[in-house]
Design an enzyme around this catalytic site. Structure first.
Site, PDB file in Angstrom:
ATOM      1  N   ASP A  24       0.823  -1.206  -0.056  1.00  0.00           N
ATOM      2  CA  ASP A  24       0.095   0.101   0.079  1.00  0.00           C
ATOM      3  C   ASP A  24       0.828   1.338   0.060  1.00  0.00           C
ATOM      4  O   ASP A  24       1.910   1.440   0.563  1.00  0.00           O
ATOM      5  CB  ASP A  24      -1.060  -0.043   1.385  1.00  0.00           C
ATOM      6  CG  ASP A  24      -2.011   1.149   1.016  1.00  0.00           C
ATOM      7  OD1 ASP A  24      -2.210   1.545   0.081  1.00  0.00           O
ATOM      8  OD2 ASP A  24      -2.769   1.196   2.228  1.00  0.00           O
ATOM      9  N   GLY A  27       0.120   5.465  -4.563  1.00  0.00           N
ATOM     10  CA  GLY A  27      -0.727   6.619  -5.151  1.00  0.00           C
ATOM     11  C   GLY A  27      -0.262   7.647  -4.071  1.00  0.00           C
ATOM     12  O   GLY A  27       0.010   8.726  -4.706  1.00  0.00           O
ATOM     13  N   SER A  70     -10.431  -7.648  -5.733  1.00  0.00           N
ATOM     14  CA  SER A  70     -11.592  -7.390  -6.374  1.00  0.00           C
ATOM     15  C   SER A  70     -12.298  -6.293  -6.427  1.00  0.00           C
ATOM     16  O   SER A  70     -12.915  -5.765  -7.286  1.00  0.00           O
ATOM     17  CB  SER A  70     -12.550  -8.561  -5.960  1.00  0.00           C
ATOM     18  OG  SER A  70     -12.577  -8.591  -4.461  1.00  0.00           O
ATOM     19  N   ASN A  72     -10.486  -3.355  -6.602  1.00  0.00           N
ATOM     20  CA  ASN A  72      -9.982  -2.300  -7.121  1.00  0.00           C
ATOM     21  C   ASN A  72     -10.363  -2.136  -8.415  1.00  0.00           C
ATOM     22  O   ASN A  72     -10.145  -1.187  -9.118  1.00  0.00           O
ATOM     23  CB  ASN A  72      -8.462  -2.681  -7.210  1.00  0.00           C
ATOM     24  CG  ASN A  72      -7.772  -2.690  -5.773  1.00  0.00           C
ATOM     25  OD1 ASN A  72      -6.594  -3.179  -5.491  1.00  0.00           O
ATOM     26  ND2 ASN A  72      -8.032  -1.772  -5.099  1.00  0.00           N
ATOM     27  N   ARG A 198      -5.271  -2.655   8.914  1.00  0.00           N
ATOM     28  CA  ARG A 198      -6.214  -3.486   8.636  1.00  0.00           C
ATOM     29  C   ARG A 198      -5.785  -4.520   7.407  1.00  0.00           C
ATOM     30  O   ARG A 198      -4.700  -4.275   6.905  1.00  0.00           O
ATOM     31  CB  ARG A 198      -7.661  -2.790   8.202  1.00  0.00           C
ATOM     32  CG  ARG A 198      -7.510  -1.929   6.915  1.00  0.00           C
ATOM     33  CD  ARG A 198      -8.915  -1.139   6.620  1.00  0.00           C
ATOM     34  NE  ARG A 198      -8.494  -0.188   5.636  1.00  0.00           N
ATOM     35  CZ  ARG A 198      -8.184   0.947   5.598  1.00  0.00           C
ATOM     36  NH1 ARG A 198      -8.107   1.618   7.138  1.00  0.00           N
ATOM     37  NH2 ARG A 198      -8.281   1.875   4.741  1.00  0.00           N
ATOM     38  N   ILE A 199      -6.637  -5.716   7.379  1.00  0.00           N
ATOM     39  CA  ILE A 199      -5.984  -6.629   6.494  1.00  0.00           C
ATOM     40  C   ILE A 199      -6.886  -6.529   5.178  1.00  0.00           C
ATOM     41  O   ILE A 199      -6.556  -7.398   3.860  1.00  0.00           O
ATOM     42  CB  ILE A 199      -5.988  -7.986   6.869  1.00  0.00           C
ATOM     43  CG1 ILE A 199      -7.560  -8.443   7.390  1.00  0.00           C
ATOM     44  CG2 ILE A 199      -5.315  -8.332   8.297  1.00  0.00           C
ATOM     45  CD1 ILE A 199      -7.555  -9.681   7.923  1.00  0.00           C
TER      46      ILE A 199
END
Length: 258
Positions: A24, A27, A70, A72, A198-199
């Site tokens: 992550d 962006g 899924s 994204n 978070r996962i």
């Protein structure tokens, strides 16, 4: 959060067999430099190469990367298109090097939404590297953890409907055999870069007893130093799997005296 403790080298026992990462921050990395988001994704691809190098050097046997969820698909179309082009480019340019280095490539997720040329490249990468054993690199693309479990349940339902399986035969072990990565050990260590804790629907079944580690580091800046911090922190944790510390110590004593 990221540990600041540093050691020269973790013991072999402290090196995770299976490392899972949510990559992550691409962006935000680009935005901070006032560049298009796709530039961040390109920089993130270089971080993938650094991570593979690290795993090969340390003897990690499996690496699973969350490349594209899924969910994204709901991002702006120009970003999705740029990601698909980058993905295609990586497959065209990178598979030969992965093959040379003994890396086996796999893809998990719903491939039906990808274009035919991209699906062909994915299948080709898997075929070319299938016999490699140094590192199993699993790329989660168009993947969701809930989707994974639902598909496993559907597969078992089909077997029940066909009379090959009785409902009372379904247990955790049987369901575990149908989810993605079933032939690999469960992830020992999960890392998420970019600061969120978070996962995000990643490997929901497989992460049940995985150690979680989060860092503020944005993915394009992720390198061997940050990875080493994660391993150092992991080495100091006690994995109990529902047992007590005393039971873990007793098992260790029995193993050492055997």
């Amino acid at each position: 959060m990221a540990s600041t403790a540093m050691h020269s080298e973790p013991s072999a026992a402290a090196v995770p067999r299976h490392l899972a990462i949510i990559m992550d921050g691409n962006g935000r990395w680009a935005q901070r430099r006032r560049r298009p988001r796709v530039i961040g994704h390109r920089a993130g691809a270089r971080a993938v190469n650094r991570t593979i190098d690290f795993c090969l050097d340390k003897g990690v046997s499996a690496l699973t990367l969350f490349a594209f969820s899924s969910e994204n698909w709901g991002r702006p179309q120009d970003e999705v298109d740029a990601l698909m082009k980058l993905f295609l480019h990586a497959l065209d340019r990178g598979v030969e090097e992965l093959q040379r280095r003994g890396v086996q490539v796999r893809f998990i997720g719903d491939r039906s939404r990808f274009t035919a040329p991209l699906r062909d490249r994915m299948a080709g990468a898997e075929r070319i590297t299938a016999a490699n054993t140094r590192l199993v690199l699993s790329i989660a693309a168009s993947y969701g953890g809930r989707q994974d479990i639902a598909m496993a349940a559907r597969a078992l339902a089909v077997e029940v409907a066909a009379g090959r399986l009785q409902p009372e035969q379904i247990d955790e072990a049987l369901l575990a055999s149908r989810v993605a990565l079933a032939d690999l050990p469960a992830p020992d260590l999960f890392i998420r870069t970019g600061g969120d804790t978070r996962i995000s629907n990643f490997l929901l079944w497989q992460l049940a007893y995985t150690e979680l580690w989060f860092t503020e580091t944005l993915w394009p800046e992720f390198d061997a130093g940050v990875l080493q911090q994660a391993l150092d922190d992991y080495a100091g944790r006690e994995r109990r799997f529902g047992l007590t510390s005393a039971q873990i110590a007793e098992k260790a004593t029995e193993a050492s005296s055997a």
